[in-house]
Design a protein around this motif. Structure first.
Motif, mmCIF file in Angstrom:
data_model
loop_
_atom_site.group_PDB
_atom_site.id
_atom_site.type_symbol
_atom_site.label_atom_id
_atom_site.label_comp_id
_atom_site.label_asym_id
_atom_site.label_seq_id
_atom_site.Cartn_x
_atom_site.Cartn_y
_atom_site.Cartn_z
ATOM 1 N N SER A 101 0.832 -1.198 0.000
ATOM 2 C CA SER A 101 0.000 0.000 0.000
ATOM 3 C C SER A 101 0.866 1.248 0.000
ATOM 4 N N LEU A 102 0.231 2.363 -0.324
ATOM 5 C CA LEU A 102 0.926 3.641 -0.476
ATOM 6 C C LEU A 102 0.244 4.724 0.346
ATOM 7 N N ASP A 103 0.985 5.760 0.642
ATOM 8 C CA ASP A 103 0.435 6.997 1.172
ATOM 9 C C ASP A 103 0.200 7.945 -0.005
ATOM 10 N N ARG A 104 -0.720 8.881 0.167
ATOM 11 C CA ARG A 104 -1.027 9.823 -0.911
ATOM 12 C C ARG A 104 0.216 10.545 -1.416
ATOM 13 N N ASP A 105 1.141 10.852 -0.523
ATOM 14 C CA ASP A 105 2.292 11.663 -0.901
ATOM 15 C C ASP A 105 3.547 10.852 -1.201
#
Length: 378
Positions: free
Chosen positions: A241-245
C-alpha cells in the motif's frame, strides 16, 4: 444489539483526493448485499481542501484539533440527512499512512458522531490490521467480493479504484468466502488522481483536469514514465500500500514540461502503474471495472484500455455506483465488524491471518473495542 438479518448501514468516505464526503446506504447482513439505498455528497470548499492538504503527512497532535473538527463537522452534516439507519461506518480522513512502521492516521473521532447522530458508529477500521502486521489498506476488497457475487459474475474480474491513489482488487467470485485462500488479491497500484489534481491546483488554480481535457492535448514524456516505473515499489510482491504523498518526486520530474505535457505524463504514469500491477494477478481478469473519479477521465480510461489485455469499463456497467462504492464499502464493513466477521486477510493487506478491525461507539458515549463486542453482536 444490532438486529439479526439484513440491516440498513450507512457508510462514509473522505478519500485522498480531498474532494468531499461520500455517504451511502447498503442493506446487508455483512455477507450478502440485498440492496443499495440512498446516497449523498458533501463537497469540501476550496478553503477546507487547503486546510486538509496542509495537514497531510501529519500524525496525531493537539495542533490538528481544528482539522479534526472540520472532518467531523462535514461528516455530521451529510450523515444527518439520512433516515431509518441502523448503523454508521465512519472511515475518517487519512492524513498519514506508514504501515512499515506499524502506524496509520485517520483523523476523526467516531464517539463525536455517535453522539451527534444518536446512532452506533464503527470507526478506526485500519489500526487493528496494521498492529497485526498488515498494510491496513486497501479495505474495500471484501466489499468488492460481495459486489461481484451480487452482480452474479462467474469468472475472475478486477475492481480498480482510481482516487488519489489507485488500488486494484482481483476477485474470484466463484469462491464463497472473501477470507478464503485465492478469493482475493489486492494492492495499491500507484498514484492516480492526486498528482494530476495537485498539478492543476498549483499551476492553473483548478481542482482537477476535467474530462482529461488538458492531458488529451499534451504529449507524454516517456522518459519520466520509464523512470517512474523503475522504482522498487512496482516490483514488490503484493499486498502493498501507499500513502497519498509517496512518489513526491513526480511533480519535480514534470516541472520543466508544459502544463499539457505534464498532465499527459502524470496521467500516463497512473495508467502504466496499473498495467504493471496486472502481472501480479493470480490469473488474468476477464474484465476490469473502474470506480472512483478516474473513471470519469476519458484520457485516463483510454490509456488504461490501451495498456490492458482485457475490456475496461466503469463499474456502472454492472449496476454499481462508482462515486459511492467506497462509502458503501464502509457501510458493509461496519456490519461485518459488529458481527465478528473478518474485514481483511493475507491476500488483501498482508496481515498474518484473517482479522476484523474497528471500534464501536454508542450514543451513550460508552466505547468498546472490536474484541470486546464480537461475542455479543453476532
Amino acid at each position: 444489539m444490532l438486529k439479526k438479518g439484513m440491516v440498513r448501514a450507512l457508510g462514509a468516505m473522505s478519500g485522498t483526493s480531498l474532494d468531499g464526503v461520500d455517504a451511502a446506504v447498503v442493506v446487508t447482513d455483512g455477507e450478502t448485499i440485498e440492496a443499495f439505498g440512498d446516497h449523498k455528497f458533501r463537497p469540501y470548499s476550496s478553503e477546507e481542501q487547503a486546510r486538509l492538504r496542509a495537514a497531510l503527512g501529519r500524525w496525531p497532535s493537539d495542533a490538528l484539533d481544528p482539522v479534526q473538527e472540520l472532518v467531523e463537522t462535514a461528516h455530521a452534516q451529510v450523515l444527518s440527512r439520512f433516515d431509518s439507519v441502523d448503523l454508521v461506518g465512519f472511515h475518517g480522513q487519512t492524513l498519514a499512512h506508514d504501515p512499515a512502521n506499524g502506524r496509520t492516521h485517520q483523523i476523526g473521532d467516531g464517539r463525536v458522531l455517535a453522539e451527534v447522530l444518536q446512532l452506533p458508529v464503527v470507526w478506526d477500521f485500519r489500526s487493528n490490521d496494521v498492529e497485526l502486521g498488515g498494510q491496513g489498506a486497501p479495505l474495500a476488497p471484501f466489499f468488492h467480493h460481495a459486489c461481484a457475487r451480487w452482480a452474479e459474475l462467474d469468472q475472475p474480474v478486477g475492481f480498480l479504484n482510481l482516487g488519489g491513489v489507485g488500488n486494484l482488487t482481483w476477485v474470484d467470485p466463484r469462491i464463497a468466502q472473501p477470507e478464503a485462500d485465492e478469493a482475493l488479491l489486492a494492492f495499491d497500484t500507484g498514484p492516480a488522481n492526486a498528482p494530476i489534481n495537485d498539478l492543476m491546483q498549483v499551476r492553473l488554480g483548478r481542482a482537477y483536469d476535467e474530462d482529461g481535457a488538458l492531458a488529451a492535448t499534451g504529449q507524454v514524456d516517456m522518459s519520466v514514465v520509464e523512470r517512474f516505473l523503475s522504482q522498487g515499489y512496482f516490483h514488490k510482491i503484493p499486498p502493498k500500500s501507499l500513502d497519498r504523498d509517496d512518489f513526491s518526486e513526480l511533480p519535480i520530474d514534470v516541472a520543466d514540461l508544459s502544463d499539457a505535457n505534464a498532465a499527459a505524463t502524470l496521467t500516463a504514469c497512473a495508467a502504466a502503474s496499473v498495467a504493471q500491477g496486472m502481472s501480479f494477478c493470480p490469473s488474468p481478469p476477464a474484465r476490469v471495472f473502474v470506480t472512483g473519479g478516474g473513471r470519469q477521465n476519458p484520457t485516463l480510461m483510454a490509456m488504461l484500455q490501451a495498456g490492458l489485455d482485457c475490456p475496461v469499463a466503469p463499474v456502472e456497467a454492472i449496476g454499481l455506483n462508482g462515486d459511492m462504492l467506497e462509502a458503501q464499502a464502509f457501510a458493509y464493513l461496519a456490519v461485518r465488524v459488529l458481527r465478528g466477521l473478518p474485514t481483511s486477510a493475507p491476500g488483501t493487506t498482508g496481515v498474518r491471518t484473517a482479522v476484523g478491525g474497528g471500534t464501536l461507539s454508542r450514543p451513550s458515549g460508552a466505547q468498546q473495542s472490536f474484541k470486546a463486542i464480537t461475542a455479543g453482536e453476532k
